[in-house]
Design a protein around this motif. Structure first.
Motif, PDB file in Angstrom:
ATOM      1  N   GLU A  98    -103.908 -53.910  41.636  1.00  0.00           N
ATOM      2  CA  GLU A  98    -103.314 -54.447  40.401  1.00  0.00           C
ATOM      3  C   GLU A  98    -101.862 -54.798  40.703  1.00  0.00           C
ATOM      4  OE1 GLU A  98    -104.656 -54.971  37.478  1.00  0.00           O
ATOM      5  OE2 GLU A  98    -106.428 -53.676  37.359  1.00  0.00           O
ATOM      6  N   ILE A  99    -101.530 -56.068  40.595  1.00  0.00           N
ATOM      7  CA  ILE A  99    -100.127 -56.464  40.743  1.00  0.00           C
ATOM      8  C   ILE A  99     -99.520 -56.554  39.343  1.00  0.00           C
ATOM      9  CG2 ILE A  99     -98.534 -58.286  41.521  1.00  0.00           C
ATOM     10  CD1 ILE A  99    -100.401 -58.826  43.833  1.00  0.00           C
ATOM     11  N   GLU A 100     -98.467 -55.779  39.145  1.00  0.00           N
ATOM     12  CA  GLU A 100     -97.808 -55.720  37.834  1.00  0.00           C
ATOM     13  C   GLU A 100     -96.483 -56.465  37.969  1.00  0.00           C
ATOM     14  OE1 GLU A 100     -97.727 -51.569  36.611  1.00  0.00           O
ATOM     15  OE2 GLU A 100     -95.987 -51.958  35.362  1.00  0.00           O
ATOM     16  N   GLY A 101     -96.439 -57.692  37.461  1.00  0.00           N
ATOM     17  CA  GLY A 101     -95.268 -58.537  37.656  1.00  0.00           C
ATOM     18  C   GLY A 101     -94.191 -58.289  36.607  1.00  0.00           C
ATOM     19  N   TYR A 102     -92.951 -58.446  37.005  1.00  0.00           N
ATOM     20  CA  TYR A 102     -91.802 -58.321  36.099  1.00  0.00           C
ATOM     21  C   TYR A 102     -90.953 -59.580  36.198  1.00  0.00           C
ATOM     22  CZ  TYR A 102     -93.038 -53.497  35.455  1.00  0.00           C
ATOM     23  OH  TYR A 102     -93.727 -52.357  35.119  1.00  0.00           O
ATOM     24  N   GLY A 103     -90.297 -59.945  35.082  1.00  0.00           N
ATOM     25  CA  GLY A 103     -89.488 -61.156  35.060  1.00  0.00           C
ATOM     26  C   GLY A 103     -90.393 -62.372  35.274  1.00  0.00           C
ATOM     27  N   ARG A 104     -90.046 -63.203  36.265  1.00  0.00           N
ATOM     28  CA  ARG A 104     -90.831 -64.412  36.517  1.00  0.00           C
ATOM     29  C   ARG A 104     -92.117 -64.126  37.286  1.00  0.00           C
ATOM     30  NH1 ARG A 104     -87.649 -66.210  39.957  1.00  0.00           N
ATOM     31  NH2 ARG A 104     -88.827 -68.073  40.430  1.00  0.00           N
ATOM     32  N   GLU A 105     -92.274 -62.904  37.772  1.00  0.00           N
ATOM     33  CA  GLU A 105     -93.472 -62.611  38.561  1.00  0.00           C
ATOM     34  C   GLU A 105     -94.680 -62.384  37.634  1.00  0.00           C
ATOM     35  OE1 GLU A 105     -93.804 -62.751  42.171  1.00  0.00           O
ATOM     36  OE2 GLU A 105     -95.614 -63.123  41.038  1.00  0.00           O
ATOM     37  N   LEU A 106     -95.843 -62.838  38.088  1.00  0.00           N
ATOM     38  CA  LEU A 106     -97.066 -62.730  37.290  1.00  0.00           C
ATOM     39  C   LEU A 106     -97.808 -61.450  37.619  1.00  0.00           C
ATOM     40  CD1 LEU A 106     -98.400 -66.370  37.880  1.00  0.00           C
ATOM     41  CD2 LEU A 106     -96.932 -65.553  36.013  1.00  0.00           C
ATOM     42  N   SER A 107     -98.590 -60.987  36.654  1.00  0.00           N
ATOM     43  CA  SER A 107     -99.496 -59.857  36.903  1.00  0.00           C
ATOM     44  C   SER A 107    -100.855 -60.427  37.282  1.00  0.00           C
ATOM     45  CB  SER A 107     -99.615 -58.984  35.655  1.00  0.00           C
ATOM     46  OG  SER A 107     -98.370 -58.368  35.388  1.00  0.00           O
TER      47      SER A 107
END
Ligand SMILES: [Fe+2]
Length: 292
Positions: A278-287
């Protein structure tokens, strides 16, 4: 009835987690406003914020996917202490901009760049909780790491010219290739991991898939060889600051967003489970969920 029973099961946590940052690209220079919105100085504050955020989490490691600096070797002296504040060990990947480190001499000193990043070797692997994380050097063959006039530079230029003639969109001076010795090492790492029952993730600066002008120079040659290994689950990179994703067979290829772009930050946590990352993105990053 079965569904009801399943729903009653408590959700299980990840096996372990790690932090991801790409293209911090710090330099004490004015913002770029021409072909991209790059805030070189602001990366210092952005990285400080991420260090605090990561330090409050239980992380096995943090990976920075290359381009710690934009230019000038003295930029490392400002930005590396921020990486040094992180509680978790930091895996550094070599980016093309890390070698724009002339410091006014006009010469690239490859060993000095590695020393500034705390690296003994440009490519290496680390085994964490039964997973193997492999860091590659995608600049090894090309014109990035070597001073003009050197034999390595000439070899890189010849490769670029061949690829330009072949019409390859990624035949660009800011991309490089893995050399033969590194490819052999990478294959032996994948073999060993397979024999040991380890799952694998590769970290690179340049992308490999989907086809893109920011891909490593030997993307077409390397990708089918990598995809033969079913235990290789993901190829995660930076370099293309806009982010990207593609799946080649079973292999998830993820390009993370560059921290340096815009006023907004970009970073992520990756939570590794038995059946997914699971990639949990913050700011401009996507989950995203990468199914294994
Ligand atoms: Fe880059």
């Amino acid at each position: 009835m079965k569904d009801t029973q399943r729903n009653r099961q408590a959700p299980t946590g990840p096996l372990f987690s790690f932090g991801i940052i790409a293209d911090c690209q710090y330099a004490d220079i004015p913002d770029m406003t021409t072909f991209a919105d790059r805030r070189f100085r602001l990366s210092l504050q952005k990285l400080r914020h991420v260090a605090e955020f990561f330090n409050a989490k239980d992380l096995q490691f943090v990976v920075h996917l290359g381009d710690a600096i934009d230019q000038d070797i003295s930029s490392f002296d400002t930005i590396m202490p921020v990486f040094g504040r992180m509680r978790a060990p930091v895996l550094h990947v070599l980016g093309n901009h890390d070698f724009s480190a002339t410091g006014g001499t006009g010469q690239i000193d490859r060993h000095e760049v590695l020393r500034k990043l705390g690296l003994d070797h440009p490519y290496y692997s680390s085994i964490v909780m039964g997973w193997r994380f492999i860091v590659v050097d995608g600049n090894e063959v090309g014109v990035i790491e070597y001073p003009e006039g050197s034999k390595e530079y000439a070899k890189g230029k010849a490769l670029l010219e061949t690829l330009i003639r072949a019409g390859r969109v990624n035949a660009q001076t800011w991309n490089g290739a893995l050399g033969q010795e590194q490819v052999d090492w990478l294959m032996s790492e994948l073999e060993e991991a397979e024999k040991s029952g380890q799952q694998v993730v590769i970290f690179s600066h340049q992308s490999i898939y989907p086809k893109h002008r920011e891909n490593i120079l030997n993307d077409e040659e390397l990708l089918p060889r990598l995809a033969r290994y079913k235990n290789l689950k993901a190829f995660i990179n930076g370099h293309n600051h806009d982010g990207n994703y593609g799946q080649y067979g079973h292999l998830h290829c993820v390009t993370m967003h560059g921290m340096v772009d815009t006023a907004e930050n970009a970073y992520a946590l990756a939570h590794v489970h038995d059946d997914r990352i699971e990639i949990e993105g913050y700011g401009r990053e996507l989950s995203r969920t990468l199914r294994l």
